[in-house]
Design an enzyme around this catalytic site. Structure first.
Site, PDB file in Angstrom:
ATOM      1  N   LYS A   1       0.847  -1.199   0.000  1.00 40.58           N
ATOM      2  CA  LYS A   1       0.000   0.000   0.000  1.00 40.58           C
ATOM      3  C   LYS A   1       0.883   1.250   0.000  1.00 40.58           C
ATOM      4  O   LYS A   1       2.101   1.136   0.206  1.00 40.58           O
ATOM      5  CB  LYS A   1      -0.907  -0.021   1.227  1.00 40.58           C
ATOM      6  CG  LYS A   1      -0.143  -0.015   2.548  1.00 40.58           C
ATOM      7  CD  LYS A   1      -1.022  -0.427   3.722  1.00 40.58           C
ATOM      8  CE  LYS A   1      -0.214  -0.396   5.003  1.00 40.58           C
ATOM      9  NZ  LYS A   1      -0.916  -1.049   6.119  1.00 40.58           N
TER      10      LYS A   1
ATOM     11  N   TYR B   1      15.997  29.664   7.392  1.00 41.34           N
ATOM     12  CA  TYR B   1      14.805  30.400   7.827  1.00 41.34           C
ATOM     13  C   TYR B   1      14.785  30.573   9.339  1.00 41.34           C
ATOM     14  O   TYR B   1      15.070  29.639  10.088  1.00 41.34           O
ATOM     15  CB  TYR B   1      13.534  29.680   7.375  1.00 41.34           C
ATOM     16  CG  TYR B   1      13.272  29.846   5.896  1.00 41.34           C
ATOM     17  CD1 TYR B   1      13.025  31.110   5.351  1.00 41.34           C
ATOM     18  CD2 TYR B   1      13.286  28.756   5.040  1.00 41.34           C
ATOM     19  CE1 TYR B   1      12.798  31.272   3.993  1.00 41.34           C
ATOM     20  CE2 TYR B   1      13.055  28.901   3.682  1.00 41.34           C
ATOM     21  CZ  TYR B   1      12.811  30.167   3.166  1.00 41.34           C
ATOM     22  OH  TYR B   1      12.586  30.325   1.821  1.00 41.34           O
TER      23      TYR B   1
HETATM   24  C1  LIG Z   1      -0.148  -2.012   6.747  1.00 37.85           C
HETATM   25  C2  LIG Z   1      -0.721  -3.303   7.143  1.00 37.85           C
HETATM   26  C3  LIG Z   1       0.090  -4.427   7.274  1.00 37.85           C
HETATM   27  C4  LIG Z   1       1.610  -4.367   7.186  1.00 37.85           C
HETATM   28  O1  LIG Z   1       2.102  -3.766   8.361  1.00 37.85           O
HETATM   29  P1  LIG Z   1       3.687  -3.614   8.637  1.00 37.85           P
HETATM   30  O2  LIG Z   1       3.758  -3.075  10.012  1.00 37.85           O
HETATM   31  O3  LIG Z   1       4.178  -2.616   7.641  1.00 37.85           O
HETATM   32  O4  LIG Z   1       4.269  -4.935   8.462  1.00 37.85           O
HETATM   33  C5  LIG Z   1      -0.527  -5.646   7.521  1.00 37.85           C
HETATM   34  N1  LIG Z   1      -1.871  -5.726   7.666  1.00 37.85           N
HETATM   35  C6  LIG Z   1      -2.674  -4.654   7.559  1.00 37.85           C
HETATM   36  C7  LIG Z   1      -4.139  -4.816   7.746  1.00 37.85           C
HETATM   37  C8  LIG Z   1      -2.134  -3.409   7.321  1.00 37.85           C
HETATM   38  O5  LIG Z   1      -2.930  -2.342   7.245  1.00 37.85           O
END
Ligand SMILES: *Cc1c(COP(=O)(O)O)cnc(C)c1O
Length: 373
Positions: free
Chosen positions: A35, A257
């Site tokens: 994702k 800045y």
């Molecule tokens: C993002 C996510 C993962 C992976 O999590 P990590 O901590 O990056 O391994 C697994 N399951 C679900 C439902 C997630 O949203």
């Protein structure tokens, strides 16, 4: 010549981290969580690097469809999990047409499934809220939801799923695991999927039929008390820039800045072609670690949109063109994130589209250079 800034993605490290996940959970299918554009590494780039993946998990339906499309020729059985499920009947129809497996986490989705005629029945991950209170059916309602889905002609297979809130913390998974196992017990014949990276790495009892590693694939430790290297993981992304200007400060001169950094003695400062519009965290304070020509140094003052300043004290040979690593290699992104008060996930995901990406294949006999993807 382009602006001297690039993200280098180590394709071999991705494959190696994935192999590590497989080796740790040898009896489970490994769904690579990609994702957020593969945690900033590029969705299809990660897909290419993980040619032998059992499946992928994403949030957006168009990305899920693209992944299924690419799987069709090579791996027709490749599972593509849609982590928040479908949001409308048209999305549900896309799931059916493309063979995407949605998460079903609430009653509205169950009703949509019951009321829609699908071209072909779909595989579903039905999610229990075992304590995180994000998505999922309450434990007491889970059984009824499973029964309803089982009875639907739109459902081909069901996998029971939950997600841990604190697998990376001292708290661990015990309480949530018990809730899940208790309420999933009547459905012993159905597959199960529980583990994120932290659970995969630390709690073999959570591996079940299907694991969902994310952050570990990118070579990042999910644990504050344990480095990626000690877990056998290899960092995947390096953010690399160069010094594009040098300033010689006198005592009392300020940098950037609001002049929040003030020199208390004469010093040399390098201006680096990377800023918050590239994804470097603006809230990184003075002292955030960087590598200048491979040596540890620190940022100075506020991060600008396109530039930041680094300390060149003790580096008389450093000047315009000197390489600077913002994270990666000998400087774990976890360390930069900690200095900036955030987590590596956020830094990786925030890599800006304007940063050119180079794919590296350090393990290959010859290193082909491949353009963005
Ligand atoms: C993002 C996510 C993962 C992976 O999590 P990590 O901590 O990056 O391994 C697994 N399951 C679900 C439902 C997630 O949203």
């Amino acid at each position: 010549m382009p602006r001297p800034l690039q993200a280098v993605i180590d394709m071999a490290a991705l494959a190696s981290n994935h192999a590590k996940a497989r080796a740790l959970a040898p009896r489970s299918r490994v769904l690579a969580t990609i994702k957020a554009n593969g945690y900033g590494h590029g969705l299809l780039r990660v897909e290419r690097a993980l040619a032998d993946a059992d499946g992928f998990a994403v949030c957006e339906i168009d990305q899920a469809a693209a992944l299924r499309e690419r799987a069709r020729s090579a791996r027709g059985d490749r599972l593509v999990l849609l982590l928040e499920g479908f949001f409308s009947t048209p999305d549900l129809l896309v799931c059916s047409r493309e063979g995407i497996c949605p998460v079903v986490h609430d009653r509205a989705q169950v009703e949509m499934l019951e009321q829609t005629r699908l071209e072909s029945p779909i595989d579903v991950f039905v999610k229990m809220n075992s304590g995180m209170n994000r998505l999922g059916f309450a434990p007491a309602r889970f059984g009824a939801a499973v029964e309803r889905l089982r009875g639907s002609s739109s459902v081909r297979s069901l996998t029971l799923m939950t997600h841990f809130a604190a697998a990376d913390e001292e708290e661990g998974v015990a309480a949530q695991l018990e809730v899940f196992e208790t309420h999933a017990a009547p459905f012993g014949g159905l597959r199960r999927s529980l583990a994120n990276s932290a659970a995969l790495l630390r709690y073999p009892q959570t591996h079940a039929d299907c694991v969902r590693p994310g952050i570990m694939l990118y070579g990042v430790s999910p644990f504050a008390d344990c480095t990626a290297a000690s877990l056998g993981l290899r960092a995947v992304m390096s953010l690399e820039a160069e010094v594009i200007a040098v300033q010689s400060l006198s005592a009392g001169d300020r940098v950037g800045y609001a002049g929040v950094f003030r020199a208390d003695a004469p010093m040399r400062v390098g201006i680096v072609a990377c800023g918050y519009a590239d994804g470097y965290p603006r809230h990184a304070p003075t002292g955030t670690p960087v590598l200048v020509d491979g040596r540890r140094s620190r940022t100075l003052g506020r991060v600008s949109m396109d530039m930041l300043a680094v300390d060149l004290t003790g580096m008389p040979e450093a000047g315009v063109g000197t390489p600077v690593v913002l994270w990666g290699g000998a400087l774990p992104v976890e360390e930069v994130a900690a200095a900036a008060g955030t987590i590596a996930y956020e830094l990786l995901c925030a890599l800006a589209p304007r940063v050119p990406v180079r794919e590296a294949f350090p393990d290959a006999p010859t290193a082909p250079s491949v353009a963005a993807g």
